[in-house]
Write an enzyme that holds these catalytic residues in place. Sequence first.
Site, PDB file in Angstrom:
ATOM      1  N   PHE A 261       0.857  -1.186   0.000  1.00  0.00           N
ATOM      2  CA  PHE A 261       0.000   0.000   0.000  1.00  0.00           C
ATOM      3  C   PHE A 261       0.890   1.232   0.000  1.00  0.00           C
ATOM      4  O   PHE A 261       1.646   1.451   0.958  1.00  0.00           O
ATOM      5  CB  PHE A 261      -0.843  -0.064   1.282  1.00  0.00           C
ATOM      6  CG  PHE A 261      -1.845   1.018   1.511  1.00  0.00           C
ATOM      7  CD1 PHE A 261      -3.048   1.038   0.829  1.00  0.00           C
ATOM      8  CD2 PHE A 261      -1.614   1.995   2.479  1.00  0.00           C
ATOM      9  CE1 PHE A 261      -4.007   2.017   1.085  1.00  0.00           C
ATOM     10  CE2 PHE A 261      -2.567   2.973   2.753  1.00  0.00           C
ATOM     11  CZ  PHE A 261      -3.763   2.975   2.048  1.00  0.00           C
TER      12      PHE A 261
ATOM     13  N   ARG B 287      -6.836  -0.463  10.366  1.00  0.00           N
ATOM     14  CA  ARG B 287      -6.637  -0.202  11.803  1.00  0.00           C
ATOM     15  C   ARG B 287      -7.199  -1.347  12.649  1.00  0.00           C
ATOM     16  O   ARG B 287      -6.728  -1.583  13.771  1.00  0.00           O
ATOM     17  CB  ARG B 287      -7.246   1.166  12.151  1.00  0.00           C
ATOM     18  CG  ARG B 287      -6.387   2.278  11.550  1.00  0.00           C
ATOM     19  CD  ARG B 287      -7.006   3.650  11.512  1.00  0.00           C
ATOM     20  NE  ARG B 287      -6.078   4.569  10.813  1.00  0.00           N
ATOM     21  CZ  ARG B 287      -6.414   5.743  10.328  1.00  0.00           C
ATOM     22  NH1 ARG B 287      -7.643   6.194  10.450  1.00  0.00           N
ATOM     23  NH2 ARG B 287      -5.511   6.489   9.716  1.00  0.00           N
TER      24      ARG B 287
ATOM     25  N   GLN C 194       9.032  -6.034  33.126  1.00  0.00           N
ATOM     26  CA  GLN C 194       9.222  -5.777  34.554  1.00  0.00           C
ATOM     27  C   GLN C 194       9.082  -7.061  35.375  1.00  0.00           C
ATOM     28  O   GLN C 194       9.883  -7.337  36.272  1.00  0.00           O
ATOM     29  CB  GLN C 194       8.181  -4.728  35.008  1.00  0.00           C
ATOM     30  CG  GLN C 194       8.482  -4.095  36.343  1.00  0.00           C
ATOM     31  CD  GLN C 194       9.727  -3.209  36.290  1.00  0.00           C
ATOM     32  OE1 GLN C 194      10.210  -2.860  35.216  1.00  0.00           O
ATOM     33  NE2 GLN C 194      10.271  -2.910  37.450  1.00  0.00           N
ATOM     34  N   ILE C 195       8.081  -7.857  35.057  1.00  0.00           N
ATOM     35  CA  ILE C 195       7.872  -9.110  35.795  1.00  0.00           C
ATOM     36  C   ILE C 195       9.048 -10.065  35.576  1.00  0.00           C
ATOM     37  O   ILE C 195       9.479 -10.772  36.486  1.00  0.00           O
ATOM     38  CB  ILE C 195       6.524  -9.759  35.370  1.00  0.00           C
ATOM     39  CG1 ILE C 195       5.367  -8.902  35.898  1.00  0.00           C
ATOM     40  CG2 ILE C 195       6.420 -11.205  35.866  1.00  0.00           C
ATOM     41  CD1 ILE C 195       3.988  -9.307  35.373  1.00  0.00           C
TER      42      ILE C 195
ATOM     43  N   GLY D 109      12.063  -9.123  35.103  1.00  0.00           N
ATOM     44  CA  GLY D 109      13.295  -8.540  35.647  1.00  0.00           C
ATOM     45  C   GLY D 109      14.404  -8.578  34.609  1.00  0.00           C
ATOM     46  O   GLY D 109      14.164  -8.317  33.418  1.00  0.00           O
ATOM     47  N   GLY D 110      15.607  -8.961  35.025  1.00  0.00           N
ATOM     48  CA  GLY D 110      16.759  -8.993  34.113  1.00  0.00           C
ATOM     49  C   GLY D 110      16.503  -9.867  32.899  1.00  0.00           C
ATOM     50  O   GLY D 110      16.934  -9.535  31.776  1.00  0.00           O
TER      51      GLY D 110
ATOM     52  N   GLU E  87      -0.175   3.062  10.324  1.00  0.00           N
ATOM     53  CA  GLU E  87      -1.613   3.166  10.008  1.00  0.00           C
ATOM     54  C   GLU E  87      -2.304   4.246  10.848  1.00  0.00           C
ATOM     55  O   GLU E  87      -3.460   4.125  11.249  1.00  0.00           O
ATOM     56  CB  GLU E  87      -2.287   1.799  10.113  1.00  0.00           C
ATOM     57  CG  GLU E  87      -1.652   0.840   9.102  1.00  0.00           C
ATOM     58  CD  GLU E  87      -2.503  -0.288   8.639  1.00  0.00           C
ATOM     59  OE1 GLU E  87      -3.739  -0.126   8.635  1.00  0.00           O
ATOM     60  OE2 GLU E  87      -1.930  -1.313   8.266  1.00  0.00           O
ATOM     61  N   GLY E  88      -1.527   5.306  11.102  1.00  0.00           N
ATOM     62  CA  GLY E  88      -2.039   6.441  11.876  1.00  0.00           C
ATOM     63  C   GLY E  88      -1.550   6.368  13.309  1.00  0.00           C
ATOM     64  O   GLY E  88      -1.832   5.403  14.014  1.00  0.00           O
TER      65      GLY E  88
ATOM     66  N   GLU F 153      -2.034   9.871  17.989  1.00  0.00           N
ATOM     67  CA  GLU F 153      -2.569  11.241  17.919  1.00  0.00           C
ATOM     68  C   GLU F 153      -3.583  11.351  16.775  1.00  0.00           C
ATOM     69  O   GLU F 153      -4.626  12.001  16.918  1.00  0.00           O
ATOM     70  CB  GLU F 153      -1.415  12.241  17.729  1.00  0.00           C
ATOM     71  CG  GLU F 153      -0.476  12.360  18.935  1.00  0.00           C
ATOM     72  CD  GLU F 153       0.393  11.135  19.196  1.00  0.00           C
ATOM     73  OE1 GLU F 153       0.707  10.385  18.236  1.00  0.00           O
ATOM     74  OE2 GLU F 153       0.757  10.898  20.360  1.00  0.00           O
TER      75      GLU F 153
END
Length: 380
Positions: A123, A243, A336-337, A339-340, A363-364, A367
């Site tokens: 497209f 979308r 986060q769960i 961790g490293g 696709e937008g 904003e």
Amino acid sequence: MLTELTDEQRLLRDTCREFAEKELKPNASAWDRAHTFPAEAVKKCAELGLFAVAVPEKWGGAGMDNVAYALAVEEISRGCASTGVTLSVSNSLYCDPVYKFGTDAQRERFLTPFASGQKLGCFGLTEPNAGSDAAEQRTLAVKKGDKYVINGTKNWITNGPVADAMVLFTITDPSKGTKGITAFLVETNAPGFLRQKADEKLGICASPSCTMFFDNLEVHESQRLGNEGDGFKIAMATLDGGRIGIAAQAIGIARAAFEGAREYAKVRKTFDVPISNHQAIQFMLADMATEISAAQLLTLRAASMKDAGVRHSRESSMAKLYASEMSGRVTDKSVQIHGGMGYSKELPIERHFRDARITEIYEGTSEIQRLVIANALLKA
Ligand code: CAA
């Protein structure tokens, strides 16, 4: 409407889930690292009828609907987000407008081989200076006899490096604004159609995109999609469907990240207990699952409205806005769960985190979705 799936929709969803689990999930990280387009896996998706789920069988599609399409993209993206967007572009951005706005002769040449998966489409709307402001098209098409001569540039074209044809948006009358934009169907091997090497990106690294140049590209008038000046509305109506696909992709990524976090939380111990015993982790998992469900409902609502043939610009934008931002939050919590380990390339979590980011942009942007939603709200 939103809780009851038909047997056919359920079957497609389950088939895609199994395919993603067996063929995509085990390979997606390697494709991502090597920046490899998974041509074989994409070919298998074609065999499953995933290139044009909602296009009638007469034109090479699977003859199903947009709810089935959204479910399929979600499942495929859960296994590999890059493959998910390859299919989303084929379904929503290429096959859908050719089916909807094309003549029968155009459908024969530009739809059937693409909907059946022998060929892949792309497209061409975005330009270096026409991203969010899609009306700022500079690619010029000048009529000469029964042909148009096209010159210009498109960039960030998903599927571009591997596509066989493109829905190409041009300006035919610069004095008319959005009403001077015209769409064409163009084969990518036509003389004057030039492609640059694939873009290097933060995420969805197995989904190739590139810049394209048109250097006196000659296109016969029979390849014009719709009338002169219809291009902008074709692009906007097409994006209303696209979308939905990106919302589904974002949900698939979020589900993969959530499932990884849930399993990890059950086995990883801190303070002598699995971290899933800690309320801090439980609350994160609860929020993640709730947000995923909300995004699924918004997305299926927009898909159902498209199936019902009613205008769904606002609902598609709501689904895309919420699902993409949700995917950002969920993949972040999953890191986060973990961790490293969430930051390590040893696990796919960092890939989900990177892959989610683009869903808030293409696709937008978020904003632009807010603009579309606000415009619809204020018109009511
Ligand atoms: N369906 C039908 N017609 C529509 C429409 C829709 N969804 N949206 C707008 N229109 C019509 C309007 O009714 C109007 O028609 P009239 O002039 O006859 O009244 C005309 O189009 C112009 O509309 P606007 O005045 O609203 O246009 P605008 O210039 O203000 O732009 C915009 C609106 C929403 C900001 C639009 O430019 C936009 O969506 N921008 C984002 C572009 C985008 O999403 N690009 C994605 C590129 S593809 C991609 O990302 C693929 C990929 O990599 C995977």
